[in-house]
Scaffold this active site. Structure first.
Site, mmCIF file in Angstrom:
data_model
loop_
_atom_site.group_PDB
_atom_site.id
_atom_site.type_symbol
_atom_site.label_atom_id
_atom_site.label_comp_id
_atom_site.label_asym_id
_atom_site.label_seq_id
_atom_site.Cartn_x
_atom_site.Cartn_y
_atom_site.Cartn_z
ATOM 1 N N GLN A 146 -35.009 49.182 -10.649
ATOM 2 C CA GLN A 146 -35.380 47.768 -10.803
ATOM 3 C C GLN A 146 -35.348 47.293 -12.248
ATOM 4 O O GLN A 146 -35.319 46.090 -12.508
ATOM 5 C CB GLN A 146 -36.782 47.517 -10.223
ATOM 6 C CG GLN A 146 -36.841 47.665 -8.713
ATOM 7 C CD GLN A 146 -38.258 47.531 -8.226
ATOM 8 O OE1 GLN A 146 -39.022 48.482 -8.236
ATOM 9 N NE2 GLN A 146 -38.638 46.326 -7.821
ATOM 10 N N HIS A 166 -35.456 52.255 -3.379
ATOM 11 C CA HIS A 166 -34.799 51.628 -4.541
ATOM 12 C C HIS A 166 -33.865 52.630 -5.227
ATOM 13 O O HIS A 166 -32.781 52.265 -5.677
ATOM 14 C CB HIS A 166 -35.827 51.145 -5.560
ATOM 15 C CG HIS A 166 -36.431 49.800 -5.251
ATOM 16 N ND1 HIS A 166 -35.683 48.652 -5.124
ATOM 17 C CD2 HIS A 166 -37.716 49.425 -5.055
ATOM 18 C CE1 HIS A 166 -36.490 47.624 -4.868
ATOM 19 N NE2 HIS A 166 -37.730 48.067 -4.814
ATOM 20 N N HIS A 223 -41.057 52.924 -0.212
ATOM 21 C CA HIS A 223 -40.385 51.696 -0.660
ATOM 22 C C HIS A 223 -39.667 51.941 -1.995
ATOM 23 O O HIS A 223 -38.502 51.578 -2.159
ATOM 24 C CB HIS A 223 -41.438 50.586 -0.769
ATOM 25 C CG HIS A 223 -40.951 49.301 -1.363
ATOM 26 N ND1 HIS A 223 -40.955 48.109 -0.664
ATOM 27 C CD2 HIS A 223 -40.452 48.996 -2.599
ATOM 28 C CE1 HIS A 223 -40.462 47.153 -1.443
ATOM 29 N NE2 HIS A 223 -40.170 47.658 -2.626
ATOM 30 N N GLU A 224 -40.388 52.584 -2.930
ATOM 31 C CA GLU A 224 -39.797 52.827 -4.254
ATOM 32 C C GLU A 224 -38.660 53.849 -4.171
ATOM 33 O O GLU A 224 -37.662 53.725 -4.884
ATOM 34 C CB GLU A 224 -40.859 53.303 -5.255
ATOM 35 C CG GLU A 224 -42.038 52.356 -5.473
ATOM 36 C CD GLU A 224 -41.643 50.916 -5.714
ATOM 37 O OE1 GLU A 224 -40.561 50.658 -6.283
ATOM 38 O OE2 GLU A 224 -42.426 50.029 -5.323
ATOM 39 N N GLY A 271 -45.940 49.155 -7.508
ATOM 40 C CA GLY A 271 -44.927 50.192 -7.635
ATOM 41 C C GLY A 271 -43.692 49.645 -8.325
ATOM 42 O O GLY A 271 -43.423 48.443 -8.257
ATOM 43 N N CYS A 289 -41.919 42.916 -2.957
ATOM 44 C CA CYS A 289 -41.170 43.653 -3.970
ATOM 45 C C CYS A 289 -41.020 42.772 -5.202
ATOM 46 O O CYS A 289 -40.724 41.583 -5.085
ATOM 47 C CB CYS A 289 -39.792 44.002 -3.408
ATOM 48 S SG CYS A 289 -38.752 44.896 -4.559
HETATM 49 NI NI NI Z 1 -39.442 46.988 -4.482
#
Ligand code: NI
Length: 167
Positions: free
Chosen positions: A51, A137, A133-134, A46, A91
């Site tokens: 990021q 972000h 999780h994404e 992912g 990650c």
């Molecule tokens: Ni991550």
């Protein structure tokens, strides 16, 4: 398609909150393609736009072993969730660090696809965990921030050491 540079924790830019995508333009489609390529090359399951230092609500995920189940979620929004699971997470922005995080086991997530169409994805298990999780972000949150202050301090020490060794 170029491979994008992935920000490394504790880069401050990982804490920026992403803005909603108002229209799926060619620019967004190029971003999605480059993010996908970057995720597969890493390899990872992912990647959030945050990021790669683009602060718009775009994530790509693919939890398959064969890298052929790509999901693109633009402006993702969780509309329902159930159950609890705590999985070991990692990650691409925090290389070499893995830790258990408590998440919903199943989610329904509403998102826009690459053609600008709204759809609802039912996800559970690893896919659901990865999407959550994404999505964190996009809110400027990195998974290690769920851990105790002591564990976070250890992780920072480890990452600083890694970065020193890489120079
Ligand atoms: Ni991550």
């Amino acid at each position: 398609m170029p491979i994008l540079n992935i920000l490394r924790y504790p880069d401050e830019r990982l804490h920026k909150v992403a803005t909603q995508v108002s229209e799926v333009t060619d620019e967004i489609r190029t971003l999605v393609h480059n993010m996908t390529e970057t995720m597969y090359a890493a390899p990872g399951i992912g990647l959030a736009a945050t990021q790669v230092n683009v602060h718009q609500c775009v994530i790509v995920v693919d939890v398959s072993d064969s890298q052929n189940e790509l999901q693109v979620l633009i402006n993702p929004e969780i509309i329902s969730s159930s159950g609890v699971s705590d999985n070991e997470e990692g990650c691409l922005s925090v290389p070499g660090v893995f830790a258990k995080v408590c998440r919903a086991h199943s989610i329904s997530v509403k998102a826009v696809d690459i053609n600008g169409q709204t759809y609802v994805l039912e996800a559970s298990g690893l896919l659901a965990v990865c999407i959550q999780h994404e999505m964190d972000h996009l809110l400027g949150k990195v998974f290690v921030e769920y851990l105790s202050p002591l564990k976070q301090k250890r992780i920072l020490t480890k990452l600083k050491k890694q970065q020193r060794n890489a120079m």
